[in-house]
Design a protein around this motif. Sequence first.
Motif, PDB file in Angstrom:
ATOM      1  N   LEU A 281       0.767  -1.256   0.032  1.00 31.98           N
ATOM      2  CA  LEU A 281       0.206  -0.006  -0.005  1.00 31.98           C
ATOM      3  C   LEU A 281       0.962   1.141   0.054  1.00 31.98           C
ATOM      4  O   LEU A 281       0.430   2.198  -0.323  1.00 31.98           O
ATOM      5  N   ASP A 282       2.079   1.175   0.619  1.00 34.40           N
ATOM      6  CA  ASP A 282       3.018   2.350   0.539  1.00 34.40           C
ATOM      7  C   ASP A 282       3.502   2.526  -0.916  1.00 34.40           C
ATOM      8  O   ASP A 282       4.138   3.660  -1.109  1.00 34.40           O
ATOM      9  N   ASP A 283       3.242   1.698  -1.729  1.00 38.59           N
ATOM     10  CA  ASP A 283       3.823   2.209  -3.235  1.00 38.59           C
ATOM     11  C   ASP A 283       2.833   3.055  -3.716  1.00 38.59           C
ATOM     12  O   ASP A 283       3.329   3.474  -4.858  1.00 38.59           O
ATOM     13  N   LEU A 284       1.575   3.074  -3.348  1.00 38.23           N
ATOM     14  CA  LEU A 284       0.544   4.130  -3.844  1.00 38.23           C
ATOM     15  C   LEU A 284       1.079   5.646  -3.366  1.00 38.23           C
ATOM     16  O   LEU A 284       1.502   5.792  -2.280  1.00 38.23           O
ATOM     17  N   GLU A 285       0.621   6.392  -4.271  1.00 38.82           N
ATOM     18  CA  GLU A 285       0.771   7.854  -3.593  1.00 38.82           C
ATOM     19  C   GLU A 285       0.185   8.444  -2.232  1.00 38.82           C
ATOM     20  O   GLU A 285      -1.043   7.886  -2.107  1.00 38.82           O
ATOM     21  N   PRO A 286       0.701   8.956  -1.511  1.00 38.42           N
ATOM     22  CA  PRO A 286       0.293   9.092  -0.027  1.00 38.42           C
ATOM     23  C   PRO A 286      -1.110   9.423  -0.032  1.00 38.42           C
ATOM     24  O   PRO A 286      -1.843   9.089   1.108  1.00 38.42           O
ATOM     25  N   HIS A 287      -1.399  10.341  -0.779  1.00 37.18           N
ATOM     26  CA  HIS A 287      -2.773  11.139  -0.439  1.00 37.18           C
ATOM     27  C   HIS A 287      -4.102  10.106  -1.141  1.00 37.18           C
ATOM     28  O   HIS A 287      -5.157  10.564  -0.900  1.00 37.18           O
ATOM     29  N   ILE A 288      -3.458   8.881  -1.763  1.00 37.25           N
ATOM     30  CA  ILE A 288      -4.626   8.117  -1.982  1.00 37.25           C
ATOM     31  C   ILE A 288      -4.588   6.745  -1.226  1.00 37.25           C
ATOM     32  O   ILE A 288      -5.545   5.882  -1.386  1.00 37.25           O
ATOM     33  N   SER A 289      -3.176   6.509  -0.803  1.00 37.93           N
ATOM     34  CA  SER A 289      -3.016   5.105  -0.432  1.00 37.93           C
ATOM     35  C   SER A 289      -4.168   4.656   0.553  1.00 37.93           C
ATOM     36  O   SER A 289      -4.315   3.496   0.642  1.00 37.93           O
ATOM     37  N   GLU A 290      -4.398   5.528   1.781  1.00 34.35           N
ATOM     38  CA  GLU A 290      -5.344   5.038   2.608  1.00 34.35           C
ATOM     39  C   GLU A 290      -6.512   4.444   2.269  1.00 34.35           C
ATOM     40  O   GLU A 290      -7.256   3.816   2.907  1.00 34.35           O
TER      41      GLU A 290
END
Length: 329
Positions: A281-290
Amino acid sequence: MKIQEEVKETVKKALGKMNNKIDQVVWVGAGGSFGGFYGANYFMEQESKKISSHMFTSGEFIYATPKNIDEKTLVVLCSMRGTSETIDSAKVAKKMGSTTIGLYVDESGLTETCDYIIKYDSLALDESRIDRVNASIGICVAMNLLNEVEGYDHYKAAMAAFDVLDPMYRKAVEYTTPLAKEWAELNKNQKTIYILSSGPTFGAGYIFSICNLEEMLQLNAPTVHSYEFFNGPFEVTDKSKSFFQLLSTGRTRPEDERALKFEQRFGGKKLYVLDGKEIGLDDLEPHISEYFNHPIFSSILNNVYMRQLSYVIHEDFNTRRYMWKESYK
């Protein structure tokens, strides 16, 4: 057609039917179909300034229908095979003047009742694509709804993320399988397993508790919110207890880390941590990861951890004691 495109088209049709006048979105389902909407509801609560978002179990929606359900309400319902209460909820929503979208695997009274329908893949099947399971589609509906009505700054990145969800999940299965085998062996005689999570992973923890461990394996599995752990549940902590802590990516992670710190101090060797940062999940951009925690966590918990525990306790996860056997109407 990609699921993003199908959902976008469906949301546009639903809003068109509503003359683009929407005050709220309501998510309705039962069991895993209800829990699968946690991610969508969480997204709307965090990102929408104008559209309120609420979740209801199908039974509660029927018996205690909110008075504000009207023509400015979009009701999104989910049922794999057509749970009778969910079908009745769709009828109630239509009677109140709302527009309805139904998520389904098998056609039923739900697909006959809803204004618009979207077919999804069952999370439990290995061949299913994770971008097409009910939780992912719910999140996609929420993101498209927000973008159409208010605009969503990270819409393009979020839609692109759906393309990498399934590869991310396959990689996470490979990574977690040997870990899950060790966890299962350690817990094969455990009758109670506490599941802790918060924020974007709370729905995944809830489903792991009620659908995977309690329904499928007939084990006791209390669902505990990582913050609420300190308002009562932490009193049961000792070295004999089994705790399964989910660590989300995103803004509520400090709640999970706080609970974990206490569990590490007073718990024992049956404390287990599943970290979103370790499963991609940390591979996704921070503003959409969660916002993608739920579909990844829930799929891994069902298809890796639940299955491995089933194998070591010799409990067939396809069997039930009461469901589909006894009358509970």
